[in-house]
Design an enzyme around this catalytic site. Sequence first.
Site, PDB file in Angstrom:
ATOM      1  N   SER A 597       3.453 -10.009 -16.116  1.00  0.00           N
ATOM      2  CA  SER A 597       4.403  -9.148 -15.397  1.00  0.00           C
ATOM      3  C   SER A 597       5.820  -9.626 -15.666  1.00  0.00           C
ATOM      4  O   SER A 597       6.054 -10.826 -15.842  1.00  0.00           O
ATOM      5  CB  SER A 597       4.131  -9.194 -13.889  1.00  0.00           C
ATOM      6  N   TYR A 610       2.536 -13.634  -5.950  1.00  0.00           N
ATOM      7  CA  TYR A 610       2.263 -12.838  -7.150  1.00  0.00           C
ATOM      8  C   TYR A 610       3.174 -13.262  -8.298  1.00  0.00           C
ATOM      9  O   TYR A 610       2.720 -13.493  -9.434  1.00  0.00           O
ATOM     10  CB  TYR A 610       2.464 -11.357  -6.838  1.00  0.00           C
TER      11      TYR A 610
END
Length: 729
Positions: A597, A610
């Site tokens: 990501s 995350y």
Amino acid sequence: MSDTKNTKPYPQWDVALADKLDAVGKLVYRSNLLGSDQRITNTGGGNTSAKLIQKDPITNEDVEVLWVKGSGGDLRTAKKDGFASLYQKKVMGLQDLYARFPTRGAKTEAEDKMVDMYKHSTFNLNPRAASIDTPLHAFVPRKHVDHMHPNSVIAVAACKDREKLTQEVFGGELAYMNWLRPGFELGLELQEICKKHPNAKGAIMGQHGVINWADDDKACYDLTILLIEKADAYIAKCDKGDKTFGGQKYQSLPEAQRQAVLAKVLPAIRGQITYKGERLIGTVQDDETMLRFVNSVDAPRLAALGTSCPDHFLRTKIKPLYVAWDPAKEDVAALEAKLSAGIEAYREDYKAYYERCKRPDSPAMRNPNPSVVLIPGVGMIGWGKTKSESRVTAEFYNCAVEVMRGAEAISEYVALPEQEAFDIEYWALEEAKLRRMPPEQELSRQVIAVIGAGNGIGKQVAIRLMKEGATVACVDRDLEAARETAKELEAVYGVGIGVAGTGVSGAGPVLGLSADITNRESVRAALHQVLLAYGGLDTVVVTAGIFVPPDRAGRIADDKWGLTYDINVIGPAVVADEAATIWKAQGTPANFVATTSVNAAVAKKGSVAYDTSKAAANHLIRELAVELAPLVRVNAVAPATVVKGSTMFPRDRVISSLTKYNISFAESESTESLRDKLAQFYADRTLLKQPITPEDQAEAVFLLVSNRLPRTTGQVINVDGGLTDAFLR
């Protein structure tokens, strides 16, 4: 153990259905019916014809038109456009042209040149190329002709005393023809047979098949079935039961052990039979019938003789590799050693065969490795450039086994002479056919496991890679979601054809499997299933991930930190570790691609667990690139806020994000409408101002797993529309 395959009745002619069809439609129907049963003819094998009276499109006069299955067609699936249509009178006239060649005969340049002459006989501009077997149909003075490759009839044709048995089995209904390679000369020979035996209903073609005829389409079909049933009955009468193939020498391993052995040896076999970088896809068969053969006393002798019918060894090569391994006394390490030695010896033997038999104009030697491998106690592995081709290879060797079983029951099996086999395998016309085939797709021959393929990015990756010719295993923690993706892809790309074996080995070019990447045993089991289905593994793409929505303070529960890291970091590491074992055994270049990501590079509030897990995943990519070099390229794609189709954006998270960013919305709005608003908000923060989609990520993954970036490893490619905060520093 007696054979039970032929207890099932053959397909029945549906009079009511056939009577509704026109004359060409009846030919198609007859062909499809014959092709629907592999006991009648093999995939792509055999041909049918009908001589029909039709109006000439120019003169409007009645002319006789030969409709015959076209070159390269398959009877089971053929439609009208799969048949060539030729002026029968013009085809017969080609005999005069052929007679004018000063040098002619079987295997001459003159005979091969006749194939190009059929197009000059084309009726009504039909573009379908005529088959090389066209003379077999044109030169028979009957309206309807069937030429099939039934296992039981070929068994008669492959016996040492086949001419005598032809009379004994068929009671004078069939004449006998010695082996002659398909072509114009074979058609002329059959024409003479028809003159010498005017009452014959057909002919046995030595070591090849059967051809029969009638003046009515249903009568022709019924005769084909009757002849096969006569051969079936004769063989059944002579069946040797437990003494078939000399009886059993080895015992089959239990199914779980067979699978464990195969999972161990398949990658090594696949790596060793890769030729000039061209990998093959495998099909395993270990049903009772095949195990009876590979476990038998006579299997080594019969395997060494090779196959008989020319259609068979075009797929299976002149003979298979038989590995003399005793599953009761030897371990897997011994099998691996024998396989390596056996493949090397097979290569040398094949090269010697090529040198002995080659002619001045023979094409260059092709892959000298076996396309069929036989292992006692385990089964057979067939190989091909696609899953469908490997299943056909397996199907053809099944046919060969049945031919040998029948021939050994009634007499003694004899194979086609070596030179004749070579002249079929390296026929200039076959080589020309290979050269006319369209180029292979970019990811052809590649076996790719996509983990996380049940939805979102993973699903689009599976779709994108299969579009480029990859053989794909769709893997997801949600088995039903994985199967649904595979089902959608099957609807587009088909499920392949051929025989089914253990577990997933009957799969088509796409497969749905379950795996939990936080559980090593689950990952290993899924990858083993991929091996059983396809014989190897080239690439793994991991798109599985998790985002645990934080509370309003941006925090998540302590136990969710562990879950986040288990799935986003440890999971891909476990997958790579398990895949690396396969890649090392296979020894061919491989790819590992993960999705991380852009959050890994952008410090912000609200998703610390995350974001830090993805930062760790980025570094994992770099570490794996070092660990797995030089065999494996390791890279990642870093998405940014992919809302569309993502399970990470359920309605509650979307509403939470809209609220966080002060974006107005109505509680009554649909989830898709809310997602579109959030996606556009994220897009407006980028340089390109476009929402990022799963398809965008899939395109980047394709770029990495293809050979377009062959020197790129250890890299993370952002696919984010241009987030300046995520630029490389």
